[in-house]
Design an enzyme around this catalytic site. Structure first.
Site, PDB file in Angstrom:
ATOM      1  CD  GLN A   1       5.880  16.276  63.288  1.00 41.66           C
ATOM      2  OE1 GLN A   1       6.542  15.366  63.127  1.00 41.66           O
ATOM      3  NE2 GLN A   1       5.043  16.540  62.229  1.00 41.66           N
TER       4      GLN A   1
ATOM      5  CG  ASP B   1      14.689  19.136  73.490  1.00 41.97           C
ATOM      6  OD1 ASP B   1      13.628  18.735  72.513  1.00 41.97           O
ATOM      7  OD2 ASP B   1      15.725  19.451  72.475  1.00 41.97           O
ATOM      8  CB  ILE B   2      20.011  18.554  73.000  1.00 43.02           C
ATOM      9  CG1 ILE B   2      21.286  18.632  73.243  1.00 43.02           C
ATOM     10  CG2 ILE B   2      19.477  19.122  71.966  1.00 43.02           C
ATOM     11  CD1 ILE B   2      21.982  17.607  72.585  1.00 43.02           C
ATOM     12  NE  ARG B   3      19.923  23.116  69.315  1.00 40.00           N
ATOM     13  CZ  ARG B   3      19.797  22.213  68.799  1.00 40.00           C
ATOM     14  NH1 ARG B   3      18.644  21.464  68.912  1.00 40.00           N
ATOM     15  NH2 ARG B   3      20.738  21.257  68.155  1.00 40.00           N
TER      16      ARG B   3
ATOM     17  CG  ASP C   1      23.801  14.908  75.094  1.00 42.75           C
ATOM     18  OD1 ASP C   1      23.109  13.913  74.425  1.00 42.75           O
ATOM     19  OD2 ASP C   1      25.093  15.247  74.592  1.00 42.75           O
TER      20      ASP C   1
ATOM     21  CE1 TYR D   1      13.850   7.245  62.868  1.00 40.91           C
ATOM     22  CE2 TYR D   1      12.807   6.815  60.840  1.00 40.91           C
ATOM     23  CZ  TYR D   1      12.969   7.173  62.131  1.00 40.91           C
ATOM     24  OH  TYR D   1      11.675   7.588  62.598  1.00 40.91           O
TER      25      TYR D   1
ATOM     26  CE  LYS E   1      13.155   5.262  65.723  1.00 40.93           C
ATOM     27  NZ  LYS E   1      13.236   5.731  67.093  1.00 40.93           N
TER      28      LYS E   1
ATOM     29  CB  ILE F   1       3.570  12.536  62.534  1.00 42.18           C
ATOM     30  CG1 ILE F   1       3.681  10.974  63.037  1.00 42.18           C
ATOM     31  CG2 ILE F   1       2.451  13.121  63.426  1.00 42.18           C
ATOM     32  CD1 ILE F   1       4.139  10.871  64.604  1.00 42.18           C
TER      33      ILE F   1
HETATM   34  C1  AKB Z   1      10.680   9.965  58.782  1.00 40.46           C
HETATM   35  O1  AKB Z   1      10.263  10.327  57.422  1.00 40.46           O
HETATM   36  O2  AKB Z   1      11.996   9.665  58.552  1.00 40.46           O
HETATM   37  C2  AKB Z   1       9.744   9.746  59.675  1.00 40.46           C
HETATM   38  C3  AKB Z   1       9.349   8.509  59.857  1.00 40.46           C
HETATM   39  C4  AKB Z   1       8.370   8.126  59.047  1.00 40.46           C
HETATM   40  O3  AKB Z   1       9.569   7.668  60.742  1.00 40.46           O
HETATM   41  N1  AKB Z   1       8.902  10.962  59.698  1.00 40.46           N
END
Ligand code: AKB
Length: 319
Positions: A14, A36-38, A51, A141, A145, A171
């Site tokens: 994206q 990219d991986i593809r 990769d 996630y 981060k 985003i």
């Molecule tokens: C998600 O929703 O996981 C992402 C972000 C806010 O990092 N768009």
């Protein structure tokens, strides 16, 4: 033309597809290597399969193309991450560590890595969440981060690696669709408004989250990367936000264009993730240090989204 040579990971994604096009415009077509991986759907310029778990190939491409800057966009996002925690950690943190090692060894000029509003947990003020808050994320996630931000700061402090980062909010863009995030509804809702005048939302009506329109996200990324080094005071990651809205508020804005548009709320596991994130951010540090300022609010973004999506539909129909 500037002499930097840039490699982007996740270039088909994206953000990647839009950022690649903008970097090619700014730095010259042949100076930006998309990876990219593809394979990409269309041939738009220099491209290599990569990769990011293959550090050897990454290093080899950096040598082969004499790369001086890397934008490392590959990541597994919040909702997908909950379904594969170990893989999310390996990809999100493992690949960043490989890049930091490569950057140190090959003396790369600059690196960009995206962080996220997912670094925050529910124990911080949800309104105007301060830049320097306690970071206790609830998702893998978010954990990845927070670790990434700290590794970035460590490599800067210890080895002088010039790594810069933004905590992206949700985003919204018209070119590509996001995948696996909690904020993805805010992109899909525009597509469904045009397609069927109806939308099923996986968050509650009042789940307010910080968001940004893609042109502002790209501008912020490039402004940060092009800012003089002495202006970058934060080497973990800068909070930025263009706007904040809830599903009910974006629905009301869409209804100004499509009065019969209806939304059915069916919250799922992503609602708990949204509740653990800020509703709005204090991004004053980015504004003060390197001049961050958004151009779009909810109304102007909605107007442009419909204009661009309709244009795309017309062009596809003609092709
Ligand atoms: C998600 O929703 O996981 C992402 C972000 C806010 O990092 N768009």
């Amino acid at each position: 033309m500037r002499k930097d040579k840039i490699l982007i990971t996740g270039a088909n994604g994206q953000i990647g597809s839009v950022l690649t096009a903008q970097l090619r415009e700014n730095y010259g077509h042949s100076n930006v290597l998309a990876t990219d991986i593809r394979m990409p759907k269309e041939d738009t310029g220099p491209f290599e399969l990569l990769d990011v778990m293959d550090a050897q190939k990454w290093a080899q491409l950096i040598d082969q193309y004499e790369i001086t800057q890397v934008y490392h966009l590959v990541a597994i996002l919040s909702a997908s991450g909950e379904k594969m925690p170990k893989k999310t950690w390996d990809i999100n943190v493992g690949s960043l560590l490989s890049l930091l090692e490569i950057a140190q060894e090959k003396k790369l000029n600059k690196i960009f890595f995206p962080s996220s509003i997912a670094v925050f947990g529910s124990d911080v003020p949800r309104i105007n969440t301060p830049q320097n808050s306690v970071l206790n994320p609830t998702t893998v996630y978010g954990i990845s981060k927070v670790a990434g931000e700290n590794w970035a700061n460590y490599y800067f402090q210890k080895y002088g690696v010039d790594i810069r980062s933004i905590r992206y909010p949700g985003i919204i863009g018209y070119r590509g669709l996001p995948g696996g995030g909690t904020t993805d509804y805010a992109v899909d809702i525009y597509h469904q408004a045009l397609k069927s005048n109806a939308f099923e939302c996986f968050l509650k009506a009042d789940a307010t989250l910080p968001m940004i329109y893609m042109p502002d996200a790209i501008k912020a990324t490039l402004d940060l990367m092009e800012a003089p080094e002495e202006k970058i005071k934060i080497r973990t990651s800068y909070s930025i936000s263009g706007m904040s809205f809830s599903p009910a508020e974006i629905t009301a804005e869409i209804q100004k264009h499509f009065p019969n548009f209806v939304v059915d709320y069916k919250p799922d596991f992503r609602q708990a993730i949204a509740e653990s994130w800020p509703a709005s951010l204090d991004d004053q540090a980015a504004r003060t240090d390197w001049g961050w300022k958004e151009n779009y609010d909810l109304a102007s973004m909605t107007k442009d989204m419909f204009f661009q999506l309709k244009k795309k539909i017309t062009l596809t129909a003609r092709a």
